[in-house]
Design a protein around this motif. Structure first.
Motif, short mmCIF file in Angstrom:
data_model
loop_
_atom_site.label_atom_id
_atom_site.label_comp_id
_atom_site.label_asym_id
_atom_site.label_seq_id
_atom_site.Cartn_x
_atom_site.Cartn_y
_atom_site.Cartn_z
N MET A 328 14.45 56.84 9.56
CA MET A 328 15.21 58.06 9.83
C MET A 328 16.69 57.84 9.55
SD MET A 328 13.48 59.78 13.24
CE MET A 328 14.07 58.56 14.40
N ALA A 329 17.40 58.94 9.37
CA ALA A 329 18.84 58.90 9.14
C ALA A 329 19.45 60.16 9.74
CB ALA A 329 19.14 58.82 7.64
N PRO A 330 20.75 60.13 10.09
CA PRO A 330 21.37 61.33 10.63
C PRO A 330 21.57 62.40 9.58
CG PRO A 330 23.01 59.60 10.36
CD PRO A 330 21.68 58.99 10.04
N MET A 331 21.63 63.65 10.02
CA MET A 331 21.91 64.75 9.10
C MET A 331 22.56 65.90 9.86
SD MET A 331 18.35 66.80 8.39
CE MET A 331 17.45 67.61 9.71
N GLU A 335 23.61 75.63 10.23
CA GLU A 335 23.65 76.60 11.33
C GLU A 335 24.22 76.01 12.61
OE1 GLU A 335 20.49 77.80 8.46
OE2 GLU A 335 21.08 75.93 9.45
N TYR A 336 24.23 74.67 12.70
CA TYR A 336 24.70 74.01 13.92
C TYR A 336 25.79 73.00 13.58
CZ TYR A 336 20.33 76.04 15.51
OH TYR A 336 19.32 76.92 15.79
N PRO A 337 26.97 73.48 13.22
CA PRO A 337 28.05 72.59 12.77
C PRO A 337 28.46 71.59 13.84
CG PRO A 337 28.89 74.80 13.20
CD PRO A 337 27.40 74.89 13.26
N GLY A 338 28.66 70.35 13.39
CA GLY A 338 29.12 69.31 14.30
C GLY A 338 28.04 68.61 15.08
N ILE A 339 26.79 69.06 14.95
CA ILE A 339 25.68 68.44 15.69
C ILE A 339 24.84 67.60 14.73
CG2 ILE A 339 23.68 68.84 17.17
CD1 ILE A 339 24.86 71.54 17.89
N LEU A 340 24.60 66.35 15.10
CA LEU A 340 23.78 65.46 14.27
C LEU A 340 22.31 65.59 14.67
CD1 LEU A 340 26.06 62.30 14.36
CD2 LEU A 340 25.57 63.69 12.35
N PHE A 341 21.45 65.68 13.67
CA PHE A 341 20.00 65.71 13.87
C PHE A 341 19.40 64.50 13.17
CE2 PHE A 341 21.42 70.02 14.47
CZ PHE A 341 20.59 70.53 15.46
N ASN A 342 18.09 64.32 13.34
CA ASN A 342 17.38 63.24 12.65
C ASN A 342 16.71 63.76 11.39
OD1 ASN A 342 17.98 61.16 14.49
ND2 ASN A 342 16.31 61.76 15.84
N ASP A 343 16.92 63.04 10.32
CA ASP A 343 16.31 63.39 9.04
C ASP A 343 15.29 62.32 8.65
OD1 ASP A 343 15.82 64.69 6.65
OD2 ASP A 343 17.49 63.72 5.60
N HIS A 344 14.28 62.72 7.89
CA HIS A 344 13.32 61.78 7.31
C HIS A 344 13.55 61.76 5.79
CE1 HIS A 344 10.65 61.17 10.87
NE2 HIS A 344 11.21 62.32 11.21
N THR A 438 14.70 71.83 21.31
CA THR A 438 15.10 70.81 20.33
C THR A 438 16.62 70.76 20.20
OG1 THR A 438 13.03 71.00 19.07
CG2 THR A 438 14.94 70.11 17.90
N ILE A 439 17.25 71.93 20.14
CA ILE A 439 18.72 71.97 20.05
C ILE A 439 19.34 71.40 21.32
CG2 ILE A 439 20.73 73.41 19.59
CD1 ILE A 439 18.60 73.24 17.32
N TYR A 440 18.77 71.74 22.46
CA TYR A 440 19.27 71.18 23.73
C TYR A 440 19.20 69.65 23.70
CZ TYR A 440 19.18 69.68 28.60
OH TYR A 440 19.42 69.02 29.78
N ASN A 441 18.06 69.11 23.29
CA ASN A 441 17.92 67.65 23.22
C ASN A 441 18.89 67.04 22.22
OD1 ASN A 441 15.86 67.42 25.15
ND2 ASN A 441 14.26 67.85 23.66
N ALA A 442 19.15 67.75 21.13
CA ALA A 442 20.12 67.27 20.14
C ALA A 442 21.51 67.18 20.76
CB ALA A 442 20.14 68.20 18.93
N LEU A 443 21.86 68.13 21.61
CA LEU A 443 23.17 68.10 22.26
C LEU A 443 23.28 66.92 23.22
CD1 LEU A 443 23.59 71.92 22.98
CD2 LEU A 443 24.89 70.55 21.33
N ILE A 444 22.21 66.63 23.98
CA ILE A 444 22.21 65.47 24.87
C ILE A 444 22.39 64.20 24.04
CG2 ILE A 444 20.84 64.12 26.51
CD1 ILE A 444 21.73 66.82 27.61
N TYR A 445 21.67 64.11 22.93
CA TYR A 445 21.73 62.95 22.03
C TYR A 445 23.14 62.77 21.47
CZ TYR A 445 20.36 60.10 17.93
OH TYR A 445 20.24 59.13 16.98
N ASN A 446 23.75 63.88 21.05
CA ASN A 446 25.09 63.80 20.47
C ASN A 446 26.16 63.44 21.50
OD1 ASN A 446 25.57 65.13 17.39
ND2 ASN A 446 23.56 65.43 18.29
N GLN A 447 26.00 63.91 22.72
CA GLN A 447 26.93 63.54 23.78
C GLN A 447 27.00 62.03 23.94
OE1 GLN A 447 25.66 65.51 27.37
NE2 GLN A 447 26.12 67.57 26.60
N ARG A 448 25.86 61.38 23.76
CA ARG A 448 25.79 59.94 24.02
C ARG A 448 26.05 59.08 22.79
NH1 ARG A 448 20.32 59.98 27.79
NH2 ARG A 448 21.19 61.34 29.38
#
Length: 466
Positions: A328-331, A335-344, A438-448
């Protein structure tokens, strides 16, 4: 008798509040639609119509102020209210709200007959009764859906208030400081000293148990490993036990089933399964993983013998043999500027043959659909963090915690393992609450982790900032 034209009949007077006010207070400028209550927090959803600027909300019982908040409010668009009150108010005067109000734990007992909120607006206030109160834990799923219903993750104001309004109530829904009872049934004899303990959570869909055990039974090496299914859904417990008995009678392959008293989410279900693991080596597996290579479990556990190794993952394939996972890698998502998600990366592409150093290579982020690690390493970093509700990002969170401990994560590309992605859950449900989660979990992940991620992926920053 002559016919009567319907236009000659008295026409009913339309009540502009008929569809939006669910109490007798039809002259009210607002309403509390519902409330979710736990021991020390109450979540409220409602609306008001007023030109005056908002100042604060007070939770009031018997005319006594129990608690007061200012910032922990998310304002929402309520087109139903706007349409119903268009003769009385301009659309920009009608607004919905969701809020979480904390009050004295164990010191105050809320009484719906005498409970209300006082919304301070400019130089006056609006008082609304709070009558429709549901216990937060009475129905976890419905409470999650209600909590997320008014939250719009595309709105930056909603994003900014997630830690004040959404996080407190979801943390109460899936608290990880409470005990969860479970029972264990062993089918066949427990292995005295298994090479690994394979932990497989079951939620929603449980028929994959049959297919996995059927596959495991054809892989003789698997009889030296311990298999534990964790049922994270009380609604399927009886059906799983019935299926497990049938499957064991058919294949005589030993495995165990843990049943939990309530749904705790993917992360904590794994954590509970690990507590029952007999081996120092863990393999965490999704129920929709189908390994074809007969030596897959032995290969993963052998790699864990290296002192420097943290997590070992594998390349995963779709049914057509295209890549599902190769690390995986960040992406970013526009639609959600500034938030990192997981990419495959390379997902859906045909795999290139793995040779030489590419067979076993360093890979910081791995999906937890199929990973191996030491039980001691898993427990030393606290396992999966259950703050990620139901599932999403707990795997990359675990990977980063293991990297911080000084270990190296690796990926095996010489094993044939298939992943029927996200088919282990029943995702055909109305509403968009799972997407919001999923977006909520992404925000928790990005906070940390956002700072750490950008340090570990400098090439990512270079590309995104160019």
């Amino acid at each position: 008798m002559g016919e009567t034209n319907s236009e000659d009949l008295p026409q009913p007077i339309e009540d502009p509040l008929e569809d939006v006010v669910k109490s007798d207070l039809h002259d009210s400028q607002g309403h509390v639609d519902f409330a979710l209550q736990s021991d020390n927090i109450i979540f409220l959803s409602g609306w008001l119509a007023s030109k005056a600027p908002y100042k604060s909300i007070e939770l009031v019982q018997n005319n006594e102020v129990i608690s007061r908040i200012e910032d922990a409010v998310i304002w929402t668009q309520r087109t139903d209210v706007e349409n119903a009150l268009k003769e009385k108010f301009a659309s920009n005067e009608c607004r919905g709200f969701i809020t979480s109000i904390t009050y004295g734990e164990g010191q105050v007992k809320l009484d719906s007959k005498n409970l209300g909120i006082r919304i301070q607006l400019g130089d006056h206030s609006i008082e609304l009764p709070v009558q429709n109160i549901n216990l937060l834990l009475e129905n976890q799923k419905h409470s999650v859906i209600k909590t997320l219903n008014g939250w719009n993750p595309l709105d930056q104001n909603h994003i900014a208030r997630v830690s004040d309004v959404i996080q407190p109530i979801l943390s109460q829904l899936y608290r990880h400081d409470t005990n969860v009872s479970c029972s264990r049934v062993d089918y066949g004899s427990r292995h005295a000293s298994p090479k690994s303990s394979i932990i497989i959570p079951l939620y929603g869909r449980f028929d994959f148990l049959r297919y996995q055990v059927s596959r495991f039974n054809r892989q003789q090496n698997l009889k030296n490993h311990e298999v534990i299914f964790v049922v994270d859904d009380p609604n399927i417990e009886e059906a799983v036990i019935k299926l497990a008995e049938e499957v064991y009678d058919t294949f005589q392959f030993p495995f165990s089933v843990l049943t939990l008293e309530r749904n705790v989410g993917y992360g904590r279900a794994n954590n509970i399964g690990v507590k029952h693991a007999s081996s120092e080596n863990l393999i965490l597996l999704n129920s929709d993983i189908i390994p074809v290579s007969s030596n897959w479990a032995d290969t993963l556990t052998s790699t864990l013998k290296r002192e420097s190794v943290g997590i070992v993952g594998t390349r995963l394939f779709f049914e057509d043999k295209s890549l599902q996972h190769d690390g995986m890698a960040p992406m970013h998502i526009p639609e959600y500027p500034g938030i990192l998600f997981n990419d495959h990366p390379r997902k859906g592409e045909p795999p290139t043959p793995a040779t030489g150093t590419k067979i076993l290579e360093e890979c910081p982020l791995l999906t937890a659909a199929c990973i191996a690690l030491k039980k001691s390493d898993f427990e030393s970093v606290g396992g999966f963090d259950p703050d990620y509700i139901l599932g999403d990002f707990e795997d990359s969170d675990l990977c980063l915690k293991i990297l911080e401990s000084g270990k190296t994560n690796l990926i095996h590309r010489d094993l044939e393992i298939y992943h029927l992605e996200r088919q282990s859950q029943n995702l055909v449900e109305p509403g968009d609450w799972k997407h919001k989660l999923t977006i909520y979990n992404a925000l928790i992940y990005n906070q940390r982790w956002s700072t750490t991620i950008l340090q570990k992926f400098p090439e990512f920053m270079q590309v995104k900032n160019s």
